[in-house]
Motif scaffolding. Sequence first.
Motif, PDB file in Angstrom:
ATOM      1  N   GLU A  76       0.866  -1.113   0.012  1.00  0.00           N
ATOM      2  CA  GLU A  76      -0.002   0.075   0.012  1.00  0.00           C
ATOM      3  C   GLU A  76       0.847   1.287  -0.208  1.00  0.00           C
ATOM      4  O   GLU A  76       1.864   1.234   0.626  1.00  0.00           O
ATOM      5  CB  GLU A  76      -0.874   0.054   1.190  1.00  0.00           C
ATOM      6  N   LEU A  77       0.498   2.333  -0.748  1.00  0.00           N
ATOM      7  CA  LEU A  77       1.446   3.386  -0.830  1.00  0.00           C
ATOM      8  C   LEU A  77       1.777   4.372   0.321  1.00  0.00           C
ATOM      9  O   LEU A  77       3.027   4.805   0.417  1.00  0.00           O
ATOM     10  CB  LEU A  77       0.764   4.457  -1.850  1.00  0.00           C
ATOM     11  N   THR A  95       6.473  -1.148  -4.590  1.00  0.00           N
ATOM     12  CA  THR A  95       5.248  -0.907  -3.937  1.00  0.00           C
ATOM     13  C   THR A  95       3.964  -1.065  -4.912  1.00  0.00           C
ATOM     14  O   THR A  95       4.218  -0.548  -6.201  1.00  0.00           O
ATOM     15  CB  THR A  95       5.201   0.733  -3.420  1.00  0.00           C
ATOM     16  N   ASN A  96       2.932  -1.529  -4.271  1.00  0.00           N
ATOM     17  CA  ASN A  96       1.596  -1.236  -5.018  1.00  0.00           C
ATOM     18  C   ASN A  96       1.138   0.253  -5.003  1.00  0.00           C
ATOM     19  O   ASN A  96       1.361   0.885  -3.992  1.00  0.00           O
ATOM     20  CB  ASN A  96       0.662  -2.154  -4.109  1.00  0.00           C
ATOM     21  N   THR A  97       0.730   0.586  -5.699  1.00  0.00           N
ATOM     22  CA  THR A  97       0.090   2.082  -6.001  1.00  0.00           C
ATOM     23  C   THR A  97      -1.415   2.247  -5.356  1.00  0.00           C
ATOM     24  O   THR A  97      -1.785   3.040  -5.194  1.00  0.00           O
ATOM     25  CB  THR A  97       0.097   2.691  -7.209  1.00  0.00           C
ATOM     26  N   GLN A  98      -1.933   0.990  -4.774  1.00  0.00           N
ATOM     27  CA  GLN A  98      -3.086   0.925  -4.079  1.00  0.00           C
ATOM     28  C   GLN A  98      -3.218   1.786  -2.990  1.00  0.00           C
ATOM     29  O   GLN A  98      -1.961   2.006  -2.302  1.00  0.00           O
ATOM     30  CB  GLN A  98      -3.372  -0.237  -3.722  1.00  0.00           C
ATOM     31  N   GLN A  99      -4.161   2.385  -2.679  1.00  0.00           N
ATOM     32  CA  GLN A  99      -4.340   3.470  -1.664  1.00  0.00           C
ATOM     33  C   GLN A  99      -5.626   2.822  -0.653  1.00  0.00           C
ATOM     34  O   GLN A  99      -6.590   2.741  -1.187  1.00  0.00           O
ATOM     35  CB  GLN A  99      -4.716   4.584  -2.205  1.00  0.00           C
ATOM     36  N   GLN A 114      -1.534  13.164  -0.480  1.00  0.00           N
ATOM     37  CA  GLN A 114      -1.310  13.240  -2.001  1.00  0.00           C
ATOM     38  C   GLN A 114       0.119  13.205  -2.347  1.00  0.00           C
ATOM     39  O   GLN A 114       0.956  13.835  -1.812  1.00  0.00           O
ATOM     40  CB  GLN A 114      -2.089  14.280  -2.893  1.00  0.00           C
ATOM     41  N   GLU A 117       4.255   9.078  -4.183  1.00  0.00           N
ATOM     42  CA  GLU A 117       5.228   8.765  -5.036  1.00  0.00           C
ATOM     43  C   GLU A 117       6.620   9.667  -5.474  1.00  0.00           C
ATOM     44  O   GLU A 117       7.575   9.488  -5.247  1.00  0.00           O
ATOM     45  CB  GLU A 117       4.819   8.342  -6.276  1.00  0.00           C
ATOM     46  N   GLU A 118       5.913  10.797  -5.733  1.00  0.00           N
ATOM     47  CA  GLU A 118       6.882  12.020  -6.044  1.00  0.00           C
ATOM     48  C   GLU A 118       7.528  12.485  -4.753  1.00  0.00           C
ATOM     49  O   GLU A 118       8.876  12.552  -4.812  1.00  0.00           O
ATOM     50  CB  GLU A 118       6.058  13.398  -6.622  1.00  0.00           C
ATOM     51  N   ALA A 129       6.882   1.349  -8.523  1.00  0.00           N
ATOM     52  CA  ALA A 129       5.563   1.492  -8.019  1.00  0.00           C
ATOM     53  C   ALA A 129       4.710   0.755  -9.494  1.00  0.00           C
ATOM     54  O   ALA A 129       4.875   1.174 -10.408  1.00  0.00           O
ATOM     55  CB  ALA A 129       5.214   2.954  -7.948  1.00  0.00           C
ATOM     56  N   ASP A 131       0.798  -1.188 -10.365  1.00  0.00           N
ATOM     57  CA  ASP A 131      -0.736  -1.133  -9.702  1.00  0.00           C
ATOM     58  C   ASP A 131      -0.929  -2.663  -9.695  1.00  0.00           C
ATOM     59  O   ASP A 131      -1.374  -3.273 -10.562  1.00  0.00           O
ATOM     60  CB  ASP A 131      -1.973  -0.616 -10.817  1.00  0.00           C
TER      61      ASP A 131
END
Length: 190
Positions: A76-77, A95-99, A114, A117-118, A129, A131
Amino acid sequence: METKNIMIVGVGGQGTLLASKLLGRMLLGRGCDVKVSEVHGMSQRGGSVVTYVRYGDKVCSPIIDKGQADVILSFELLEAARWTEYLKPGGRIVTNTQQVNPMPVITGAAEYPQGLEESMRALGIDLDAIDALSLAEEAGSSKAVNIVLLGRLSKWFDFTEEDWLEAIAQSVPPKFLELNKRAFALGRNT
């Protein structure tokens, strides 16, 4: 072989514990000394779950301290961002980009951060990263996120694909083996 440190982080119910056991099984099968330590937190209520996996020629302790993780595998992000201080210089986060909204977000007391990732990339972190949830669904089940992520993690190791698939075959019920093989391949080859 030098001792390597992997942290697996996520939210309760995402399959982090199965992933750590599967990873440990694969490493043992390759002749490594392996130590695994699980820290559950409030895992049954969607809280943070952390597992330490250490392997090498001789591993004395299962604990990973801040600045020692070679790899953080995050389901999880926000969990990826939460554990960055454990990553060593030159380490990598997969990482998974899932929130998954934590309780303060669910209750309206906070907003999901928010630009995670950045922010991690701005810290100089090598971030991979993907999905994983969409890939797991493509494989046939949203519950296969853990295997998709292990497939992605496998890209960064010198162990063969067969080593990983053997560990999967030993770890999942036979009726789910083909689904898990598809999930692993999607994570590895995407």
